[in-house]
Design a protein around this motif. Structure first.
Motif, PDB file in Angstrom:
ATOM      1  N   MET A   1      73.336  32.992  14.133  1.00 62.54           N
ATOM      2  CA  MET A   1      73.390  33.968  13.060  1.00 62.54           C
ATOM      3  C   MET A   1      72.347  33.633  12.007  1.00 62.54           C
ATOM      4  O   MET A   1      71.939  32.479  11.880  1.00 62.54           O
ATOM      5  CB  MET A   1      74.784  34.029  12.453  1.00 62.54           C
ATOM      6  CG  MET A   1      75.205  32.861  11.606  1.00 62.54           C
ATOM      7  SD  MET A   1      76.833  33.084  10.845  1.00 62.54           S
ATOM      8  CE  MET A   1      76.614  34.602   9.963  1.00 62.54           C
ATOM      9  N   ASP A   2      71.913  34.640  11.288  1.00 61.68           N
ATOM     10  CA  ASP A   2      70.886  34.444  10.275  1.00 61.68           C
ATOM     11  C   ASP A   2      71.520  34.129   8.921  1.00 61.68           C
ATOM     12  O   ASP A   2      72.329  34.906   8.416  1.00 61.68           O
ATOM     13  CB  ASP A   2      70.021  35.703  10.134  1.00 61.68           C
ATOM     14  CG  ASP A   2      69.166  35.948  11.363  1.00 61.68           C
ATOM     15  OD1 ASP A   2      68.779  34.962  12.009  1.00 61.68           O
ATOM     16  OD2 ASP A   2      68.898  37.122  11.674  1.00 61.68           O
ATOM     17  N   ILE A   3      71.141  33.000   8.363  1.00 60.38           N
ATOM     18  CA  ILE A   3      71.552  32.639   7.009  1.00 60.38           C
ATOM     19  C   ILE A   3      70.290  32.667   6.154  1.00 60.38           C
ATOM     20  O   ILE A   3      69.312  31.976   6.452  1.00 60.38           O
ATOM     21  CB  ILE A   3      72.208  31.245   6.955  1.00 60.38           C
ATOM     22  CG1 ILE A   3      73.472  31.208   7.825  1.00 60.38           C
ATOM     23  CG2 ILE A   3      72.531  30.855   5.517  1.00 60.38           C
ATOM     24  CD1 ILE A   3      74.593  32.140   7.380  1.00 60.38           C
ATOM     25  N   ALA A   4      70.302  33.471   5.103  1.00 62.32           N
ATOM     26  CA  ALA A   4      69.130  33.641   4.249  1.00 62.32           C
ATOM     27  C   ALA A   4      68.750  32.331   3.578  1.00 62.32           C
ATOM     28  O   ALA A   4      69.609  31.490   3.293  1.00 62.32           O
ATOM     29  CB  ALA A   4      69.398  34.715   3.197  1.00 62.32           C
ATOM     30  N   GLU A   5      67.459  32.176   3.304  1.00 61.12           N
ATOM     31  CA  GLU A   5      66.965  30.970   2.635  1.00 61.12           C
ATOM     32  C   GLU A   5      67.581  30.785   1.249  1.00 61.12           C
ATOM     33  O   GLU A   5      67.658  29.677   0.741  1.00 61.12           O
ATOM     34  CB  GLU A   5      65.442  31.022   2.512  1.00 61.12           C
ATOM     35  CG  GLU A   5      64.718  30.799   3.826  1.00 61.12           C
ATOM     36  CD  GLU A   5      64.969  29.425   4.425  1.00 61.12           C
ATOM     37  OE1 GLU A   5      65.000  28.433   3.670  1.00 61.12           O
ATOM     38  OE2 GLU A   5      65.165  29.347   5.650  1.00 61.12           O
ATOM     39  N   GLN A 117      73.079  37.637   0.001  1.00 63.08           N
ATOM     40  CA  GLN A 117      74.024  37.112   0.990  1.00 63.08           C
ATOM     41  C   GLN A 117      74.882  36.023   0.361  1.00 63.08           C
ATOM     42  O   GLN A 117      74.352  35.092  -0.267  1.00 63.08           O
ATOM     43  CB  GLN A 117      73.284  36.548   2.205  1.00 63.08           C
ATOM     44  CG  GLN A 117      74.210  36.111   3.334  1.00 63.08           C
ATOM     45  CD  GLN A 117      73.436  35.592   4.531  1.00 63.08           C
ATOM     46  OE1 GLN A 117      72.700  34.611   4.421  1.00 63.08           O
ATOM     47  NE2 GLN A 117      73.597  36.249   5.669  1.00 63.08           N
ATOM     48  N   ASP A 142      75.993  41.061   1.530  1.00 60.39           N
ATOM     49  CA  ASP A 142      76.209  40.635   2.910  1.00 60.39           C
ATOM     50  C   ASP A 142      77.138  39.429   2.810  1.00 60.39           C
ATOM     51  O   ASP A 142      76.706  38.334   2.430  1.00 60.39           O
ATOM     52  CB  ASP A 142      74.870  40.265   3.553  1.00 60.39           C
ATOM     53  CG  ASP A 142      75.026  39.678   4.951  1.00 60.39           C
ATOM     54  OD1 ASP A 142      76.115  39.795   5.544  1.00 60.39           O
ATOM     55  OD2 ASP A 142      74.045  39.079   5.435  1.00 60.39           O
ATOM     56  N   ASP A 189      78.697  28.033  13.552  1.00 59.56           N
ATOM     57  CA  ASP A 189      77.731  29.129  13.596  1.00 59.56           C
ATOM     58  C   ASP A 189      76.895  29.174  12.322  1.00 59.56           C
ATOM     59  O   ASP A 189      75.684  29.420  12.364  1.00 59.56           O
ATOM     60  CB  ASP A 189      78.456  30.457  13.787  1.00 59.56           C
ATOM     61  CG  ASP A 189      79.303  30.480  15.045  1.00 59.56           C
ATOM     62  OD1 ASP A 189      78.808  30.028  16.095  1.00 59.56           O
ATOM     63  OD2 ASP A 189      80.457  30.930  14.985  1.00 59.56           O
ATOM     64  N   GLY A 193      72.831  28.412  11.810  1.00 62.92           N
ATOM     65  CA  GLY A 193      71.963  29.410  11.191  1.00 62.92           C
ATOM     66  C   GLY A 193      71.298  28.909   9.924  1.00 62.92           C
ATOM     67  O   GLY A 193      70.248  29.434   9.535  1.00 62.92           O
TER      68      GLY A 193
END
Length: 195
Positions: A1-5, A117, A142, A189, A193
């Motif tokens: 899954m994508d975790i924002a910087e 996010q 998000d 997860d 990410g």
């Protein structure tokens, strides 16, 4: 899954008062504290922002009341505060369920920082974590809820209905995820990410 910087980790109400099982009853997710600590460490090491939320209860019998030992953060959380290096850190206090209704204004802080996010961990799954997730989802964030980095307690409702902590947590997860308020995931997860 994508975790924002710049995803914000929001650590909800991880306070000493929740150790009083005589007050709260049986809990679930015995590994939740370890998972919360690990996520804080990863967030701080990566320079991502961490928001620590403290519930200042106005209920006279609550172990979370200001001035009571239970109002303080659990030791492992307190030891991690201020250790984020260059990453931003915020303390939000509240007396209601949603961290978006605390002081200072979490939504304004996120907006000013350009954060869209939020990753939620903490206590209780079906109370302050769920309410924060619902409000965050309504506000257009998000929202990610890390299921095994939350926990709750057995609860009795109307008509003598009683649910175990596991049943309550599962119902919360299904409602949040199925209702589109948040993505409910496991810590492995999120860690994959974020690294």
């Amino acid at each position: 899954m994508d975790i924002a910087e710049n995803a914000a980790l929001v650590v909800v109400d991880v306070q000493q008062g929740f150790e009083d099982l005589g007050f709260w009853g049986r809990r679930n997710h015995p590994g939740a504290d370890e998972n919360i600590a690990g996520l804080i460490d990863v967030w701080q090491a990566s320079g991502r922002p961490v928001v620590f939320v403290r519930h200042d209860s106005v209920e006279p019998a609550s172990p979370l009341r200001p001035g009571q030992p239970g109002n303080g953060f659990k030791t492992y959380v307190e030891q991690r505060r201020g250790k984020g290096g260059e990453g931003a850190e915020l303390l939000v206090t509240k007396s209601v369920n949603s961290a978006f209704h605390g002081t200072p204004d979490l939504g304004a802080w996120l907006k000013d920082a350009g954060i869209s996010q939020v990753v939620l961990v903490g206590i209780q799954t079906n109370m302050c974590v769920e309410t924060t997730a619902r409000v965050g989802g309504n506000l257009g964030y998000d929202v990610v809820v890390v299921f095994d980095a939350t926990y709750t307690f057995d609860v009795e409702g109307p008509f003598g209905w009683r649910l175990s902590a596991d049943e309550v947590a599962q119902a919360s997860a299904v409602t949040l995820h199925g209702g589109g308020f948040a993505r409910v995931v496991m810590s492995k997860d999120v860690l994959a990410g974020a690294e």
